[in-house]
Design a protein around this motif. Structure first.
Motif, PDB file in Angstrom:
ATOM      1  N   ILE A   1       0.124  18.460   3.765  1.00 42.89           N
ATOM      2  CA  ILE A   1      -0.635  19.590   3.228  1.00 42.89           C
ATOM      3  C   ILE A   1      -1.388  20.310   4.342  1.00 42.89           C
ATOM      4  CG2 ILE A   1      -2.605  20.178   1.768  1.00 42.89           C
ATOM      5  CD1 ILE A   1      -1.685  18.001  -0.154  1.00 42.89           C
ATOM      6  N   LEU A   2      -1.975  19.546   5.262  1.00 50.69           N
ATOM      7  CA  LEU A   2      -2.707  20.167   6.359  1.00 50.69           C
ATOM      8  C   LEU A   2      -1.787  20.891   7.324  1.00 50.69           C
ATOM      9  CD1 LEU A   2      -5.296  17.346   7.134  1.00 50.69           C
ATOM     10  CD2 LEU A   2      -5.704  19.481   5.923  1.00 50.69           C
ATOM     11  N   LEU A   3      -0.574  20.386   7.488  1.00 54.24           N
ATOM     12  CA  LEU A   3       0.353  21.007   8.435  1.00 54.24           C
ATOM     13  C   LEU A   3       0.991  22.273   7.868  1.00 54.24           C
ATOM     14  CD1 LEU A   3       2.124  17.886  10.003  1.00 54.24           C
ATOM     15  CD2 LEU A   3       0.486  19.415  11.101  1.00 54.24           C
ATOM     16  N   ASP A   4       1.423  22.259   6.592  1.00 53.69           N
ATOM     17  CA  ASP A   4       2.094  23.439   6.046  1.00 53.69           C
ATOM     18  C   ASP A   4       1.132  24.489   5.499  1.00 53.69           C
ATOM     19  OD1 ASP A   4       1.180  22.442   3.657  1.00 53.69           O
ATOM     20  OD2 ASP A   4       3.141  21.860   2.895  1.00 53.69           O
ATOM     21  N   LYS A   5      -0.175  24.175   5.472  1.00 53.30           N
ATOM     22  CA  LYS A   5      -1.214  25.133   5.076  1.00 53.30           C
ATOM     23  C   LYS A   5      -1.014  25.663   3.667  1.00 53.30           C
ATOM     24  CE  LYS A   5      -1.509  26.721   9.876  1.00 53.30           C
ATOM     25  NZ  LYS A   5      -1.452  27.914  10.764  1.00 53.30           N
ATOM     26  N   SER A   6      -0.377  24.898   2.802  1.00 54.97           N
ATOM     27  CA  SER A   6      -0.191  25.358   1.427  1.00 54.97           C
ATOM     28  C   SER A   6      -1.481  25.330   0.636  1.00 54.97           C
ATOM     29  CB  SER A   6       0.863  24.490   0.735  1.00 54.97           C
ATOM     30  OG  SER A   6       0.460  23.126   0.732  1.00 54.97           O
TER      31      SER A   6
ATOM     32  N   LEU B   1       0.824  -1.204   0.000  1.00 55.96           N
ATOM     33  CA  LEU B   1       0.000   0.000   0.000  1.00 55.96           C
ATOM     34  C   LEU B   1       0.859   1.254   0.000  1.00 55.96           C
ATOM     35  CD1 LEU B   1      -2.672  -1.118   2.638  1.00 55.96           C
ATOM     36  CD2 LEU B   1      -2.826  -1.256   0.147  1.00 55.96           C
ATOM     37  N   GLN B   2       1.885   1.248  -0.840  1.00 57.94           N
ATOM     38  CA  GLN B   2       2.790   2.394  -0.867  1.00 57.94           C
ATOM     39  C   GLN B   2       2.076   3.665  -1.308  1.00 57.94           C
ATOM     40  OE1 GLN B   2       6.284   1.520  -3.147  1.00 57.94           O
ATOM     41  NE2 GLN B   2       6.741  -0.362  -2.044  1.00 57.94           N
ATOM     42  N   LYS B   3       1.283   3.572  -2.371  1.00 55.96           N
ATOM     43  CA  LYS B   3       0.592   4.753  -2.869  1.00 55.96           C
ATOM     44  C   LYS B   3      -0.416   5.280  -1.853  1.00 55.96           C
ATOM     45  CE  LYS B   3       2.341   5.424  -6.961  1.00 55.96           C
ATOM     46  NZ  LYS B   3       2.991   6.715  -7.297  1.00 55.96           N
ATOM     47  N   VAL B   4      -1.135   4.350  -1.197  1.00 54.95           N
ATOM     48  CA  VAL B   4      -2.123   4.778  -0.210  1.00 54.95           C
ATOM     49  C   VAL B   4      -1.445   5.490   0.961  1.00 54.95           C
ATOM     50  CG1 VAL B   4      -3.905   3.985   1.383  1.00 54.95           C
ATOM     51  CG2 VAL B   4      -3.690   2.928  -0.867  1.00 54.95           C
ATOM     52  N   VAL B   5      -0.369   4.898   1.461  1.00 52.38           N
ATOM     53  CA  VAL B   5       0.357   5.524   2.568  1.00 52.38           C
ATOM     54  C   VAL B   5       0.952   6.853   2.132  1.00 52.38           C
ATOM     55  CG1 VAL B   5       2.280   5.237   4.164  1.00 52.38           C
ATOM     56  CG2 VAL B   5       0.808   3.293   3.636  1.00 52.38           C
ATOM     57  N   SER B   6       1.470   6.900   0.888  1.00 44.98           N
ATOM     58  CA  SER B   6       2.027   8.151   0.381  1.00 44.98           C
ATOM     59  C   SER B   6       0.971   9.242   0.334  1.00 44.98           C
ATOM     60  CB  SER B   6       2.622   7.924  -1.011  1.00 44.98           C
ATOM     61  OG  SER B   6       3.098   9.136  -1.555  1.00 44.98           O
ATOM     62  N   ASN B   7      -0.228   8.893  -0.111  1.00 46.78           N
ATOM     63  CA  ASN B   7      -1.297   9.891  -0.153  1.00 46.78           C
ATOM     64  C   ASN B   7      -1.702  10.330   1.253  1.00 46.78           C
ATOM     65  OD1 ASN B   7      -1.704  10.146  -2.985  1.00 46.78           O
ATOM     66  ND2 ASN B   7      -2.764   8.179  -3.006  1.00 46.78           N
ATOM     67  N   LEU B   8      -1.729   9.381   2.198  1.00 42.59           N
ATOM     68  CA  LEU B   8      -2.074   9.735   3.571  1.00 42.59           C
ATOM     69  C   LEU B   8      -1.050  10.688   4.174  1.00 42.59           C
ATOM     70  CD1 LEU B   8      -3.304   6.282   4.944  1.00 42.59           C
ATOM     71  CD2 LEU B   8      -4.698   8.239   4.312  1.00 42.59           C
ATOM     72  N   VAL B   9       0.227  10.369   3.985  1.00 45.98           N
ATOM     73  CA  VAL B   9       1.284  11.238   4.520  1.00 45.98           C
ATOM     74  C   VAL B   9       1.269  12.590   3.818  1.00 45.98           C
ATOM     75  CG1 VAL B   9       3.767  11.466   4.825  1.00 45.98           C
ATOM     76  CG2 VAL B   9       2.681   9.253   5.206  1.00 45.98           C
TER      77      VAL B   9
END
Length: 474
Positions: A304-309, A291-299
């Motif tokens: 995105i939520l942390l850096d507020k971009s 589940l590399q892609k799924v984990v990558s999307n989760l991370v």
């Protein structure tokens, strides 16, 4: 030869131990149906004896009269529902400004009005019978009153659960438990469910354990969902928290509450969670490879939520997709375009590819329009008219003010660029460009400014093979 002999003895002993274990498991498996059948037979005998006792008791004259009273109470409840139901419905329709949850419960009470009237009337009947005949009692009426009250309470409380599947499980499970509790059949039922078990080593899973786990987890998930919704409402109404941090806080609170619900629920039914450490390690390895892609999307979503971009409401361009962000999910971002299409863009693409955020630091967006006028028109007048035309459009900001500059002396026109600002990119870009172009057209037409277009002049030289047809005089 002695070491080899020792190894052979150990192997033989291990084989004998495994064989004995297999024989024990096979014997337990063969005896399991007999044990279950015996337990079921005992329960059926008890139920039959209880049923005979109940039937014999009902046949008594006074208990038969209580059944007649119950029929009368039900008839009164039905008539009361027919008379009071329309009046209550009209009263509910006249309620304006009620919260949604209050109106939902009013509808629920209206649908179960007959049950509410029946519960009230049957308790009145119980009190009246006790006053008339204190020695005789009102056993049948009391049992029916307790059952009706418990069933009505469960139906009203289960309405708080939004998930239909979970609501049905809690409702029917609670109804079954209340019925068994009032009829004093909980011990026999628990013994039967506990006898329906599967055992593998030290792990024993019985039907009773499954039922307890379902009920406890259902209640735990209901409480977790209620707490998660309450915290989400408080977070979303707090204006001091940015939209991206609101989404992150809501996701983390949901994860926390549901995780606590699972942990507490499993511990409450006696499930040993120490073995989950090894299981979580195996799951981690599986996630890493499969589940590399799924984990990558989760991370990526967490980043995105942390850096507020990027946050909900931003207007972005990703490749050929232009629109505003509707929601930020754990795996993807929902981008809605002007034509109503909703694109689900993976969070990984928002991290690794170039993204144009039109409203990252502020909502102001600058737009450029290119046009040209004839050489015979005064450039100073053209610039003044163009700026006034752009400023007259409703969505164009007064500050920064529109500007117009000459960019080139073209082959057939003087080229200009008109720049203006807007702060509502979510309302569209093409439409405001069209409005400004139309304002330029009207303003140039009123001021006599012409907009040239390329023209070609064809000359036929003398002696060429091309001849021009001339009209002949008739």
């Amino acid at each position: 030869m002695e070491p080899e002999t020792g190894l052979e003895e150990v192997a033989d002993a291990a084989g004998e131990g495994a064989g004995e274990a297999a024989e024990d498991m096979a014997q337990q498996a063969s005896e399991a149906p007999q044990v279950i059948a015996a337990a079921a037979g005992d329960l059926s005998d008890r139920l039959l004896s209880d049923a005979e006792r109940v039937i014999h008791g009902v046949m008594q004259p006074w208990n038969a009269w209580q059944l007649v009273i119950l029929v009368g109470v039900f008839a009164l409840a039905h008539l009361g529902r027919a008379w009071l139901g329309p009046k209550l419905h009209d009263w509910m329709r006249a309620r304006e400004g009620w919260p949604r949850w209050r109106m939902r419960y009013a509808v629920t009470l209206h649908r179960r009005l007959r049950a509410v009237l029946f519960v009230g009337l049957v308790w009145i009947a119980v009190a009246a019978v006790r006053q008339l005949d204190p020695a005789g009692g009102a056993a049948v009426l009391r049992i029916v009153a307790n059952l009706a009250t418990g069933w009505l309470f469960v139906a009203l409380v289960a309405r708080l659960i939004a998930n239909p599947l979970l609501r049905g499980l809690v409702r029917y499970g609670a109804w079954t438990w209340i019925t068994l509790r009032i009829l004093d059949l909980t011990t026999e039922t628990a013994r039967l469910l506990d006898s329906l078990a599967v055992q593998a080593g030290d792990l024993r899973i019985s039907a009773l354990l499954v039922v307890k786990a379902a009920l406890v987890l259902g209640v735990a998930f209901f409480v977790a969902r209620l707490l998660a919704q309450t915290s989400a409402h408080r977070i979303e109404t707090n204006r001091e928290i940015s939209p991206s941090m609101q989404v992150l806080a809501v996701k983390l609170s949901q994860l926390f509450f549901y995780g606590i619900a699972v942990f507490v629920g499993l511990r409450a039914v006696g499930v040993d969670l120490t073995g989950l450490a090894v299981l979580s390690g195996a799951i981690g390895v599986g996630l890493g490879f499969g589940l590399q892609k799924v984990v990558s999307n989760l991370v990526s979503g967490l980043i995105i939520l942390l850096d507020k971009s990027i946050k909900p409401g931003d207007v972005i361009s990703v490749g050929q997709t232009f629109g505003w962000i509707s929601t930020l999910g754990a795996r993807y971002a929902s981008v809605v375009t002007r034509d109503g299409k909703e694109y689900l863009i993976p969070n990984e693409d928002l991290i690794t590819t170039q993204v144009v955020n039109w409203t990252h630091s502020n909502n102001s967006v600058r737009l450029d329009l290119n046009f040209g006028t004839a050489y015979g028109d005064d450039p100073h007048e053209v610039r003044r008219v163009a700026i006034a035309a752009a400023a007259g459009c409703g969505r164009v900001l007064a500050q920064p003010a529109p500007v117009c500059h000459i960019t080139a002396f073209g082959d057939s026109s003087v080229d200009y660029i008109l720049r203006f600002w807007i702060d509502d990119a979510t309302a569209g870009l093409t439409n405001i460009r069209g409005d400004v172009f139309l304002a330029l057209w009207d303003a140039f037409k009123a001021e006599g400014i012409s907009i040239p277009f390329p023209q070609r002049e064809v000359r036929v030289l003398d002696g060429s093979a091309l001849r021009v047809a001339r009209p002949t005089a008739e």
